[in-house]
Design a protein around this motif. Structure first.
Motif, PDB file in Angstrom:
ATOM      1  N   UNK A  49       0.573  -1.248   0.133  1.00  0.00           N
ATOM      2  CA  UNK A  49       0.192   0.228   0.109  1.00  0.00           C
ATOM      3  C   UNK A  49       0.854   1.310  -0.199  1.00  0.00           C
ATOM      4  N   UNK A  50       2.163   1.321  -0.182  1.00  0.00           N
ATOM      5  CA  UNK A  50       3.127   2.542  -0.136  1.00  0.00           C
ATOM      6  C   UNK A  50       3.479   2.248  -2.045  1.00  0.00           C
ATOM      7  N   UNK A  51       3.198   3.902  -2.433  1.00  0.00           N
ATOM      8  CA  UNK A  51       3.116   4.473  -3.314  1.00  0.00           C
ATOM      9  C   UNK A  51       5.385   4.313  -3.759  1.00  0.00           C
ATOM     10  N   UNK A  52       5.422   3.547  -4.696  1.00  0.00           N
ATOM     11  CA  UNK A  52       6.860   3.309  -5.141  1.00  0.00           C
ATOM     12  C   UNK A  52       7.666   4.380  -6.633  1.00  0.00           C
ATOM     13  N   UNK A  53       8.502   3.758  -6.752  1.00  0.00           N
ATOM     14  CA  UNK A  53       9.059   4.185  -8.448  1.00  0.00           C
ATOM     15  C   UNK A  53       8.093   3.078  -9.010  1.00  0.00           C
ATOM     16  N   UNK A  54       7.524   3.656  -9.783  1.00  0.00           N
ATOM     17  CA  UNK A  54       6.726   2.667 -10.903  1.00  0.00           C
ATOM     18  C   UNK A  54       5.005   1.740 -10.698  1.00  0.00           C
ATOM     19  N   UNK A  55       5.053   2.368 -10.015  1.00  0.00           N
ATOM     20  CA  UNK A  55       3.325   2.281  -9.236  1.00  0.00           C
ATOM     21  C   UNK A  55       2.509   2.846  -9.770  1.00  0.00           C
ATOM     22  N   UNK A  56       1.862   2.490 -10.648  1.00  0.00           N
ATOM     23  CA  UNK A  56       0.418   2.994 -11.235  1.00  0.00           C
ATOM     24  C   UNK A  56      -0.815   3.575  -9.878  1.00  0.00           C
ATOM     25  N   UNK A  57      -0.653   4.580  -9.798  1.00  0.00           N
ATOM     26  CA  UNK A  57      -1.639   4.915  -8.001  1.00  0.00           C
ATOM     27  C   UNK A  57      -3.171   5.753  -8.492  1.00  0.00           C
ATOM     28  N   UNK A  58      -4.526   5.571  -7.720  1.00  0.00           N
ATOM     29  CA  UNK A  58      -5.340   6.231  -8.525  1.00  0.00           C
ATOM     30  C   UNK A  58      -5.743   7.805  -7.297  1.00  0.00           C
ATOM     31  N   UNK A  59      -5.526   8.744  -7.226  1.00  0.00           N
ATOM     32  CA  UNK A  59      -5.586   9.896  -6.954  1.00  0.00           C
ATOM     33  C   UNK A  59      -6.925  10.446  -6.571  1.00  0.00           C
TER      34      UNK A  59
END
Length: 133
Positions: A49-59
């Motif tokens: 559940x942590x945003x890392x490099x190359x993560x796709x996130x929805x905000x």
């Protein structure tokens, strides 16, 4: 630049090393400060559940119903049309190391303050077993 309602950033050692190798002249001063104070973990130990490099996130922007998907990437991989945003962008640097549920804020280049809540991580390399991307 950014605030996190849940505490300090958590970064993988690999992300930290790669971002630190970017030309220091390119890194925003606030990002340098955040990198220097971040908690570091091995890629295998990062929570999904942590945003890392190359993560796709929805905000969710500014508490509205407007949701966007972004993939946090290195400058050479930027493609705004596909949603790939640089770690050097205000929103990219604000999101890195944050947790689902965190609200972050950042300042746009012309001084406007923006904020968003991390709704979901749709893809995280480490969660799929990729510890080297």
């Amino acid at each position: 630049m950014d605030t996190n309602n849940s505490g300090q950033r958590l970064l993988t050692e690999l992300d930290f090393a790669r971002i630190s190798k970017l030309n220091r002249g390119q890194l925003p001063e606030d990002l340098i400060e955040d990198l220097n104070s971040a908690d570091l973990v091995l890629s295998q130990g990062i929570s999904p559940d942590i945003v890392t490099m190359n993560s796709q996130v929805e905000i969710d922007f500014d508490g509205s119903a407007i949701r966007q998907k972004f993939t946090i990437c290195y400058p050479k991989d930027v493609d705004a049309g596909l949603g790939f945003i640089s770690i050097l962008s205000p929103v990219g640097s604000a999101l890195l190391g944050r947790r689902v549920g965190d609200t972050v804020s950042w300042q746009m280049p012309l001084g406007e303050e923006r904020s968003a809540k991390v709704i979901a991580i749709l893809f995280q390399p480490e969660a799929s077993g990729d510890y080297t991307t």
